[in-house]
Design a protein around this motif. Structure first.
Motif, PDB file in Angstrom:
ATOM      1  N   SER A   7       0.821  -1.209   0.000  1.00 56.23           N
ATOM      2  CA  SER A   7       0.000   0.000   0.000  1.00 56.23           C
ATOM      3  C   SER A   7       0.858   1.263   0.000  1.00 56.23           C
ATOM      4  CB  SER A   7      -1.024  -0.037   1.138  1.00 56.23           C
ATOM      5  OG  SER A   7      -0.463   0.388   2.327  1.00 56.23           O
ATOM      6  N   ILE A   8       1.950   1.283   0.786  1.00 55.97           N
ATOM      7  CA  ILE A   8       2.812   2.476   0.764  1.00 55.97           C
ATOM      8  C   ILE A   8       3.522   2.595  -0.589  1.00 55.97           C
ATOM      9  CG2 ILE A   8       4.908   3.509   1.725  1.00 55.97           C
ATOM     10  CD1 ILE A   8       4.079   2.633   4.458  1.00 55.97           C
ATOM     11  N   ARG A  15       6.173 -12.562  -7.178  1.00 56.14           N
ATOM     12  CA  ARG A  15       5.449 -11.311  -7.431  1.00 56.14           C
ATOM     13  C   ARG A  15       5.994 -10.552  -8.644  1.00 56.14           C
ATOM     14  NH1 ARG A  15       3.000  -9.678  -2.377  1.00 56.14           N
ATOM     15  NH2 ARG A  15       2.089 -11.632  -1.662  1.00 56.14           N
ATOM     16  N   GLY A  72       8.674  -4.053   5.326  1.00 54.92           N
ATOM     17  CA  GLY A  72       8.475  -4.701   6.620  1.00 54.92           C
ATOM     18  C   GLY A  72       9.799  -5.016   7.295  1.00 54.92           C
ATOM     19  N   ALA A  98      11.199   2.889   6.027  1.00 52.18           N
ATOM     20  CA  ALA A  98       9.882   3.204   6.608  1.00 52.18           C
ATOM     21  C   ALA A  98       9.600   2.331   7.831  1.00 52.18           C
ATOM     22  CB  ALA A  98       8.781   2.994   5.564  1.00 52.18           C
ATOM     23  N   SER A  99      10.110   1.102   7.817  1.00 53.99           N
ATOM     24  CA  SER A  99       9.832   0.161   8.913  1.00 53.99           C
ATOM     25  C   SER A  99      10.791   0.427  10.075  1.00 53.99           C
ATOM     26  CB  SER A  99       9.966  -1.277   8.407  1.00 53.99           C
ATOM     27  OG  SER A  99       9.166  -1.457   7.262  1.00 53.99           O
ATOM     28  N   ALA A 149       4.653   8.739  10.049  1.00 50.75           N
ATOM     29  CA  ALA A 149       3.303   9.179  10.404  1.00 50.75           C
ATOM     30  C   ALA A 149       3.297  10.265  11.463  1.00 50.75           C
ATOM     31  CB  ALA A 149       2.501   7.978  10.897  1.00 50.75           C
ATOM     32  N   ASN A 174       6.248   1.605  14.642  1.00 46.57           N
ATOM     33  CA  ASN A 174       7.097   2.542  13.891  1.00 46.57           C
ATOM     34  C   ASN A 174       7.179   3.925  14.533  1.00 46.57           C
ATOM     35  OD1 ASN A 174       7.876   0.818  11.652  1.00 46.57           O
ATOM     36  ND2 ASN A 174       5.703   0.788  11.187  1.00 46.57           N
ATOM     37  N   ASN A 226      -4.777   0.592   2.981  1.00 46.60           N
ATOM     38  CA  ASN A 226      -4.386  -0.120   4.196  1.00 46.60           C
ATOM     39  C   ASN A 226      -4.734   0.717   5.429  1.00 46.60           C
ATOM     40  OD1 ASN A 226      -3.085  -1.356   6.309  1.00 46.60           O
ATOM     41  ND2 ASN A 226      -1.245  -1.854   5.118  1.00 46.60           N
ATOM     42  N   THR A 236      -1.962   2.034   7.685  1.00 49.22           N
ATOM     43  CA  THR A 236      -0.958   2.975   7.189  1.00 49.22           C
ATOM     44  C   THR A 236      -1.549   4.358   7.001  1.00 49.22           C
ATOM     45  OG1 THR A 236       0.272   1.242   6.083  1.00 49.22           O
ATOM     46  CG2 THR A 236       0.580   3.453   5.246  1.00 49.22           C
TER      47      THR A 236
HETATM   48  N1  LIG Z   1       7.352   5.007   9.790  1.00 47.63           N
HETATM   49  C1  LIG Z   1       6.037   5.032   9.845  1.00 47.63           C
HETATM   50  O1  LIG Z   1       5.428   5.933  10.423  1.00 47.63           O
HETATM   51  C2  LIG Z   1       5.266   3.923   9.181  1.00 47.63           C
HETATM   52  C3  LIG Z   1       3.889   4.061   9.035  1.00 47.63           C
HETATM   53  C4  LIG Z   1       3.189   3.052   8.404  1.00 47.63           C
HETATM   54  C5  LIG Z   1       3.833   1.900   7.952  1.00 47.63           C
HETATM   55  N2  LIG Z   1       5.167   1.772   8.126  1.00 47.63           N
HETATM   56  C6  LIG Z   1       5.853   0.521   7.710  1.00 47.63           C
HETATM   57  O2  LIG Z   1       6.020   0.451   6.316  1.00 47.63           O
HETATM   58  C7  LIG Z   1       6.030  -0.918   5.899  1.00 47.63           C
HETATM   59  C8  LIG Z   1       5.141  -1.126   4.664  1.00 47.63           C
HETATM   60  O3  LIG Z   1       3.804  -0.751   4.946  1.00 47.63           O
HETATM   61  P1  LIG Z   1       2.613  -1.026   3.912  1.00 47.63           P
HETATM   62  O4  LIG Z   1       1.413  -0.406   4.525  1.00 47.63           O
HETATM   63  O5  LIG Z   1       2.997  -0.656   2.520  1.00 47.63           O
HETATM   64  O6  LIG Z   1       2.484  -2.619   4.016  1.00 47.63           O
HETATM   65  P2  LIG Z   1       1.868  -3.620   2.934  1.00 47.63           P
HETATM   66  O7  LIG Z   1       1.681  -4.902   3.649  1.00 47.63           O
HETATM   67  O8  LIG Z   1       0.707  -3.017   2.231  1.00 47.63           O
HETATM   68  O9  LIG Z   1       3.037  -3.787   1.843  1.00 47.63           O
HETATM   69  C9  LIG Z   1       4.269  -4.385   2.100  1.00 47.63           C
HETATM   70  C10 LIG Z   1       4.779  -4.970   0.779  1.00 47.63           C
HETATM   71  O10 LIG Z   1       6.121  -5.424   0.962  1.00 47.63           O
HETATM   72  C11 LIG Z   1       6.242  -6.726   0.438  1.00 47.63           C
HETATM   73  N3  LIG Z   1       7.286  -7.443   1.171  1.00 47.63           N
HETATM   74  C12 LIG Z   1       7.202  -7.966   2.410  1.00 47.63           C
HETATM   75  N4  LIG Z   1       8.371  -8.542   2.747  1.00 47.63           N
HETATM   76  C13 LIG Z   1       9.204  -8.375   1.698  1.00 47.63           C
HETATM   77  C14 LIG Z   1      10.542  -8.751   1.442  1.00 47.63           C
HETATM   78  N5  LIG Z   1      11.235  -9.459   2.342  1.00 47.63           N
HETATM   79  N6  LIG Z   1      11.097  -8.393   0.252  1.00 47.63           N
HETATM   80  C15 LIG Z   1      10.385  -7.694  -0.648  1.00 47.63           C
HETATM   81  N7  LIG Z   1       9.099  -7.325  -0.469  1.00 47.63           N
HETATM   82  C16 LIG Z   1       8.518  -7.661   0.694  1.00 47.63           C
HETATM   83  C17 LIG Z   1       4.875  -7.370   0.581  1.00 47.63           C
HETATM   84  O11 LIG Z   1       4.707  -8.412  -0.357  1.00 47.63           O
HETATM   85  C18 LIG Z   1       3.955  -6.177   0.327  1.00 47.63           C
HETATM   86  O12 LIG Z   1       3.699  -6.050  -1.061  1.00 47.63           O
HETATM   87  C19 LIG Z   1       5.576  -1.724   7.118  1.00 47.63           C
HETATM   88  O13 LIG Z   1       6.708  -2.285   7.749  1.00 47.63           O
HETATM   89  C20 LIG Z   1       5.011  -0.707   8.035  1.00 47.63           C
HETATM   90  O14 LIG Z   1       5.191  -1.081   9.397  1.00 47.63           O
HETATM   91  C21 LIG Z   1       5.894   2.766   8.698  1.00 47.63           C
END
Ligand SMILES: NC(=O)c1ccc[n+]([C@@H]2O[C@H](COP(=O)([O-])OP(=O)(O)OC[C@H]3O[C@@H](n4cnc5c(N)ncnc54)[C@H](O)[C@@H]3O)[C@@H](O)[C@H]2O)c1
Length: 272
Positions: A10-11, A36, A77, A98-99, A129, A195, A248, A251
């Motif tokens: 989603s991000i 993928r 992640g 981001a994670s 965020a 996060n 999502n 997020t």
């Molecule tokens: N810093 C912040 O404030 C903040 C806020 C929101 C989310 N996040 C983090 O950002 C990350 C992504 O969020 P999202 O909402 O897009 O999640 P999401 O689940 O929608 O997307 C994550 C994508 O990454 C892919 N993925 C997972 N593991 C992988 C790997 N080992 N190699 C390659 N691709 C991989 C998944 O298949 C998925 O398509 C999460 O870890 C979330 O915790 C951070």
């Protein structure tokens, strides 16, 4: 600019949407999980073709390195941070992560810092965020700094976490605090929601000293982040009501904009 992205959920998708109208990148490389690649290749050459003049899908850090990105943005992640970010940093490629909650693991934090130092580059931790991180980071390391964070989300956003064992989320009629502890403990027990607490801890008083409260509130207007900073230099309190991003509920849309800001600051002549 040559940009790399790790993850396209989603991000990642929302970030690519935001990059669409601008000056096309020279190259976009996206690292995705096995299985993928074909689907993403199609999307990059279809709806996202205008993001970059050339686009590729890669399977690992070695493939990403070969794509020669100027900057990589991780949005996949915690496991992806551990697997892919250290080798990219060690190769001298700056990475925006981001994670941020992944850095609550002291071994991984040390590995990331070591790899960035060895590669002569930087690990960039975006505000994500939350806001006000600039002042908190400026105060970080000064004496007498106290940081208290309260994260509030609608009950449904805590489903699948230990909060569901403590509270009857579906029946909740009033705000309920279900966790009080350090940012380190919050990251351990609520890794998918860690996060913001981790970002505040890393910027300010550290994982042990940063106090965290997590709340389920049926009246929450979205994800709400509140924190207060007390210090001999400056004190402030901040409250941010974030709206979830389209794809999502976990997020916040502001997170995506914060990553775009990091790209803009890297790409443009002025960083703000
Ligand atoms: N810093 C912040 O404030 C903040 C806020 C929101 C989310 N996040 C983090 O950002 C990350 C992504 O969020 P999202 O909402 O897009 O999640 P999401 O689940 O929608 O997307 C994550 C994508 O990454 C892919 N993925 C997972 N593991 C992988 C790997 N080992 N190699 C390659 N691709 C991989 C998944 O298949 C998925 O398509 C999460 O870890 C979330 O915790 C951070």
């Amino acid at each position: 600019m040559r940009l790399g992205m790790i993850g396209f959920g989603s991000i990642g998708g929302a970030l690519a949407d935001l990059l669409l109208p601008g000056e096309p990148l020279e190259h976009l490389a996206v690292l995705v999980r096995p299985g993928r690649a074909a689907e993403l290749r199609q999307r990059l050459d279809g709806e996202f073709a205008a993001v970059a003049r050339d686009r590729s899908v890669v399977a690992d850090a070695e493939g990403m390195r070969a794509a020669r990105p100027d900057l990589v943005v991780e949005c996949a992640g915690h496991a992806a941070v551990a697997a892919h970010v250290p080798p990219l940093l060690a190769a001298g490629i700056p990475v925006v992560v981001a994670s941020v909650g992944a850095l609550a693991d002291p071994g991984l934090e040390a590995a990331l810092r070591g790899a960035a130092a060895a590669g002569g580059t930087r690990l960039v931790l975006p505000a994500g965020a939350v806001g006000g991180v600039d002042l908190l980071a400026a105060l970080g390391g000064t004496k007498g700094l106290e940081v208290r964070y309260r994260g509030t989300k609608p009950p449904g956003a805590w489903a699948g976490t230990p909060a569901a064992d403590i509270l009857d989320l579906a029946a909740l009629a009033a705000p309920a605090v279900f966790f009080t502890g350090s940012a380190r403990e919050a990251a351990r027990d609520y890794p998918k929601n860690a996060n913001v607490a981790a970002t505040l801890a890393l910027a300010g008083a550290g994982f042990e000293a940063t106090r965290v409260e997590l709340v389920a509130d049926p009246a929450a207007p979205g994800n709400v982040h509140e924190y207060s900073v007390a210090s001999p230099v400056a004190s402030y309190a901040i409250r941010i009501e974030n709206r979830p991003s389209a794809g999502n509920a976990r997020t916040s849309a502001a997170t995506v904009l914060s990553l775009l800001r990091e790209i803009r600051n890297f790409r443009g002549p002025v960083a703000v």
